[in-house]
Design a protein around this motif. Structure first.
Motif, short mmCIF file in Angstrom:
data_model
loop_
_atom_site.label_atom_id
_atom_site.label_comp_id
_atom_site.label_asym_id
_atom_site.label_seq_id
_atom_site.Cartn_x
_atom_site.Cartn_y
_atom_site.Cartn_z
N LYS A 55 -21.08 -18.11 73.49
CA LYS A 55 -21.50 -17.11 72.52
C LYS A 55 -21.52 -15.73 73.18
CE LYS A 55 -25.57 -15.87 69.76
NZ LYS A 55 -26.95 -16.28 69.36
N GLY A 56 -20.94 -14.76 72.46
CA GLY A 56 -20.92 -13.39 72.96
C GLY A 56 -19.63 -13.00 73.67
N ARG A 101 -17.28 -10.77 70.63
CA ARG A 101 -18.70 -11.20 70.59
C ARG A 101 -18.85 -12.45 69.73
NH1 ARG A 101 -18.17 -6.15 69.26
NH2 ARG A 101 -18.99 -6.40 67.13
N THR A 102 -18.16 -13.49 70.13
CA THR A 102 -18.12 -14.71 69.30
C THR A 102 -19.51 -15.25 68.99
OG1 THR A 102 -17.78 -16.00 71.32
CG2 THR A 102 -15.83 -15.47 70.01
N GLN A 103 -19.62 -15.83 67.82
CA GLN A 103 -20.83 -16.47 67.35
C GLN A 103 -20.54 -17.95 67.06
OE1 GLN A 103 -23.79 -14.57 67.03
NE2 GLN A 103 -22.49 -13.06 68.06
N GLN A 104 -21.58 -18.75 67.02
CA GLN A 104 -21.38 -20.19 66.79
C GLN A 104 -20.71 -20.45 65.45
OE1 GLN A 104 -25.31 -21.85 67.48
NE2 GLN A 104 -24.78 -22.35 69.60
N GLU A 105 -20.97 -19.62 64.46
CA GLU A 105 -20.35 -19.84 63.14
C GLU A 105 -18.86 -19.52 63.12
OE1 GLU A 105 -22.95 -17.76 63.65
OE2 GLU A 105 -22.63 -15.82 62.66
N ASP A 106 -18.35 -18.98 64.24
CA ASP A 106 -16.91 -18.73 64.34
C ASP A 106 -16.15 -20.00 64.70
OD1 ASP A 106 -17.50 -15.55 66.03
OD2 ASP A 106 -17.48 -16.04 63.89
#
Lengths: 112, 117
Positions: free
Chosen positions: B15-16, B81-86
């Motif tokens: 994440k991030g 800034r990736t998120q888990q929902e990605d």
């Protein structure tokens, strides 16, 4: 907003049975496609229908486009285990280019 | 020639972090599409390129998502800034494109499975 509603979401049948999958919308589309997708792969096009009332046959598969070009059905005769997969309908407003809108798919399992 | 290819086939990130996904379309195809797919679900449209320009980027879910296409061929989808929902499978498709006559058929690559921890 879900523009294409597919039903059923899941279908488990025995080899040799017939089945129908439906794809419905309140919108009119220029064309509608049916795809089949196997795990780990991208969707593979089965057929494109563009004319209201059109019926296309592909071996044991029969595809129909509604008269008003808002709905479609996929009928499989004498299903085989090799038919197992995710069946997706998709529609486009422009037959020449542009995005496709997909339904949520029907997961078909054909048991031997 | 070869079909649509995508790389990497799998990507696990924290994440991030930022990630880049690559798509090589079928040679001669002027149109290129990005979709994403959650497990067992339909495809969600992200962006469409005709040549190097993107006439429809209406599906990009946030400004963390961007895509570019150079030389009318390879495309890169970048998620910052990736998120888990990605987490999803990101699919690329190509087609002959607008003005080429007939019904335009999209050919899909195998996808990149992105997992954000």
């Amino acid at each position: 907003t879900q523009l294409l509603e597919q039903s059923p979401q899941f279908l488990s049948i025995q080899e040799g049975e017939n089945l129908t999958v439906y794809c419905n919308s309140s919108s009119v589309f220029s064309s509608l496609q049916w795809y089949r997708q196997e795990p780990g792969e991208g969707p593979v096009l089965l057929v494109t229908v563009v004319t209201g009332g059109e019926v296309k046959k592909l071996k044991r598969l029969t595809f129909q486009f509604g008269d008003a070009r808002k709905d479609s059905s996929l009928h499989i005769t004498a299903a085989q285990p090799g038919d197992t997969g995710l069946y997706l309908c998709a529609a486009r407003r422009n037959t020449n280019a542009g995005k496709s809108t997909f339904g949520d798919g029907t997961t078909l399992t054909v048991k031997p | 020639g070869a079909g649509v290819s995508q790389s990497p086939s799998n990507k696990v990130t924290e994440k991030g972090k930022d990630v880049e996904l690559r798509c090589d379309p079928i040679s001669g195809h002027t149109a290129l599409y990005w979709y994403r797919q959650s497990l067992g679900q339909g495809l969600e449209f992200l962006i469409y390129f005709q040549g190097n320009s993107a006439p429809d980027k209406s599906g990009l879910p946030s400004d963390r998502f961007s895509a570019e296409r150079t030389g009318g061929s390879v495309s890169t989808l970048t998620i910052q800034r990736t998120q888990q929902e990605d987490s999803a499978v990101y699919l690329c498709a190509s087609s002959l494109g607008a003005g080429r006559g007939g019904t335009d058929t999209q050919y899909f690559g195998p996808g990149t499975r992105l997992t954000v921890l």
